[in-house]
Design a protein around this motif. Structure first.
Motif, PDB file in Angstrom:
ATOM      1  N   LEU A   1      32.966  -9.953 100.631  1.00 24.58           N
ATOM      2  CA  LEU A   1      33.829 -11.055 100.204  1.00 24.58           C
ATOM      3  C   LEU A   1      34.182 -10.960  98.497  1.00 24.58           C
ATOM      4  O   LEU A   1      33.082 -11.027  97.874  1.00 24.58           O
ATOM      5  N   TYR A   2      35.335 -10.741  98.600  1.00 25.05           N
ATOM      6  CA  TYR A   2      35.715 -10.485  97.000  1.00 25.05           C
ATOM      7  C   TYR A   2      36.613 -11.482  96.710  1.00 25.05           C
ATOM      8  O   TYR A   2      37.631 -12.095  97.241  1.00 25.05           O
TER       9      TYR A   2
ATOM     10  N   VAL B   1      45.669 -10.326  94.795  1.00 28.58           N
ATOM     11  CA  VAL B   1      44.271 -10.360  94.723  1.00 28.58           C
ATOM     12  C   VAL B   1      43.781 -10.147  93.407  1.00 28.58           C
ATOM     13  O   VAL B   1      42.480 -10.169  93.106  1.00 28.58           O
ATOM     14  N   GLY B   2      44.725  -9.476  92.439  1.00 30.48           N
ATOM     15  CA  GLY B   2      44.409  -9.110  91.039  1.00 30.48           C
ATOM     16  C   GLY B   2      44.111  -7.550  90.916  1.00 30.48           C
ATOM     17  O   GLY B   2      43.849  -6.953  91.814  1.00 30.48           O
ATOM     18  N   ALA B   3      44.276  -7.362  89.631  1.00 35.11           N
ATOM     19  CA  ALA B   3      44.095  -5.918  89.470  1.00 35.11           C
ATOM     20  C   ALA B   3      42.945  -5.205  89.808  1.00 35.11           C
ATOM     21  O   ALA B   3      43.198  -3.813  90.149  1.00 35.11           O
ATOM     22  N   GLY B   4      41.849  -5.921  89.809  1.00 34.92           N
ATOM     23  CA  GLY B   4      40.465  -5.286  89.979  1.00 34.92           C
ATOM     24  C   GLY B   4      40.400  -4.539  91.323  1.00 34.92           C
ATOM     25  O   GLY B   4      39.728  -3.703  91.544  1.00 34.92           O
TER      26      GLY B   4
ATOM     27  N   PHE C   1      37.208  -8.591 102.672  1.00 37.25           N
ATOM     28  CA  PHE C   1      37.877  -9.641 102.682  1.00 37.25           C
ATOM     29  C   PHE C   1      38.146 -10.102 101.319  1.00 37.25           C
ATOM     30  O   PHE C   1      37.091 -10.111 100.363  1.00 37.25           O
ATOM     31  N   ALA C   2      39.424 -10.603 100.843  1.00 41.43           N
ATOM     32  CA  ALA C   2      39.796 -10.797  99.466  1.00 41.43           C
ATOM     33  C   ALA C   2      40.922 -11.987  99.850  1.00 41.43           C
ATOM     34  O   ALA C   2      41.775 -11.831 100.586  1.00 41.43           O
ATOM     35  N   SER C   3      40.758 -12.775  98.597  1.00 40.12           N
ATOM     36  CA  SER C   3      41.830 -13.711  98.492  1.00 40.12           C
ATOM     37  C   SER C   3      42.240 -13.960  96.986  1.00 40.12           C
ATOM     38  O   SER C   3      41.748 -13.193  96.260  1.00 40.12           O
TER      39      SER C   3
ATOM     40  N   SER D   1      33.005 -10.417  92.521  1.00 48.17           N
ATOM     41  CA  SER D   1      34.062 -10.328  91.509  1.00 48.17           C
ATOM     42  C   SER D   1      34.256  -8.935  91.201  1.00 48.17           C
ATOM     43  O   SER D   1      35.122  -8.580  90.595  1.00 48.17           O
ATOM     44  N   HIS D   2      33.552  -7.858  91.511  1.00 47.22           N
ATOM     45  CA  HIS D   2      33.561  -6.638  91.407  1.00 47.22           C
ATOM     46  C   HIS D   2      33.519  -5.725  92.778  1.00 47.22           C
ATOM     47  O   HIS D   2      32.439  -5.917  93.487  1.00 47.22           O
TER      48      HIS D   2
END
Ligand code: AMP
Ligand code: MN
Ligand code: MN
Length: 330
Positions: free
Chosen positions: A49-50, A92-95, A19-21, A70-71
């Motif tokens: 959860l990210y 969601v960001g580049a990571g 799950f990512a937001s 966060s990783h």
């Protein structure tokens, strides 16, 4: 309902769900993430959860918030990735992007009218007051028992995305779901106390600088706040402390559009300067007469009619002038 049932089938068949937001999360991004994650955990599923960004201090009271990572190195592979409160996948960001792109099934759950419709399955409803409203519908249909932790997460998502039931997205569902969440153990006083109760001294000092930075267009219809990296450094604050400050600029009489430009720290990865230019987030708020999501879309961002944003690499004078020019069309 067809999409929802397909999503339930997919989630039920998955062993490990991500799950990512969105980056720079708000209460809905975090509340939806936790509510969805805790529900899947209740189904005895493995979950990750990210969120790429630091969790703002005001949301760190939420149950299980420390489970958010966060990783993603070492966490993959996933059977399914559920992307929450993101109008496009890149939010969601580049990571996380490479991990999500490698995941066989992507589910997109959101309430932004500017949603691009990415992913294999979508639950997008721009009439929903928050993504947390859609998560509530999903877990109700899955007949998952809503405990106090899940209830608190959903309540917080709706409470914050509706600006405490004041913004134009406040609908009947906001009240009926929140009423139900209180019955399931959410404590409105406790949520409000954390979300609005106490600020660090630095954040109050940042508010002072934000108020001091306000400029008004010649026609009096646009207000502009600017927060530079130097202001964050001087007050010991971070971009996550910006949440809510724009409302002061929006409340000024006769203002149709409020703009808050804030600079990202000169950090690692994506936040490094590009060609010597700095990276800024621009938040836009409207009094309802102007659709600011259209303005944000012109700059590669998105959002809702009354609240939208985008991120740019530029220099401060260019972006301020560009935003001030918007006033001519108001
Ligand atoms: P903010 O500008 O962060 O206060 O966000 C206001 C609204 O605009 C929220 O609904 C965000 O999800 C949306 N938003 C902000 N930045 C972006 C972006 N870069 N792309 C798409 N939507 C955005
Ligand atoms: Mn959000
Ligand atoms: Mn939202």
């Amino acid at each position: 309902m067809k999409q929802m049932d397909q999503i339930i089938t997919q989630l039920t068949a998955s062993d490990h769900v991500l799950f990512a937001s969105h980056t720079d999360p708000d209460g809905d991004a975090i509340g939806s993430l936790l509510a969805a994650g805790l529900s899947m955990k209740a189904m005895k599923k493995r979950t990750t959860l990210y969120n790429e960004s630091a969790i703002p201090a005001v949301y760190r009271f939420l149950p299980e918030v420390e489970a958010i990572v966060s990783h993603l190195d070492g966490a993959a592979p996933f059977d399914t990735a559920v992307v929450l409160d993101c109008s496009d996948l890149e939010r969601v960001g580049a990571g996380a992007l490479p991990f999500i792109r490698e995941t066989p099934v992507i589910i997109n759950i959101d309430h932004h009218p500017t949603n691009t419709g990415f992913g294999d399955f979508q639950l997008i409803d721009s009439d929903a007051c928050a993504t947390a409203e859609i998560i509530y519908r999903l877990i109700s249909r899955m007949e998952i028992v809503i405990d106090a932790d899940i209830a608190t997460a959903i309540y917080t998502g709706i409470f914050t995305d509706t600006g405490s039931f004041r913004f134009a997205n406040t609908n009947q569902a906001a009240f009926s779901i929140c009423n139900g969440m209180v019955a399931c153990g959410a404590d409105p006083y406790n949520v409000a106390k954390h979300v609005y109760g106490t600020y660090s001294l630095g954040r109050i000092k940042l508010l002072n600088r934000a108020l001091d930075s306000i400029e008004i267009s010649d026609n009096g219809r646009l207000s502009l706040m600017t927060l530079t990296r130097e202001m964050f450094d001087a007050t010991g604050t971070h971009p996550e402390d910006v949440d809510g400050l724009i409302n002061y600029a929006r409340r000024i009489r006769d203002i149709k559009v409020a703009v808050l430009i804030h600079e990202y720290p000169n950090g690692s990865g994506d936040e490094k300067r590009k060609n010597g230019q700095r990276r800024f987030h621009v938040s836009l708020r409207s009094d309802g007469a102007v659709d600011v999501s259209r303005i944000a879309a012109l700059f590669g961002g998105g959002g809702h009619r009354n609240a939208a944003g985008f991120t740019v690499h530029t220099d401060i004078t260019d972006i301020k002038n560009g935003m001030m020019e918007l006033a001519n069309g108001l």
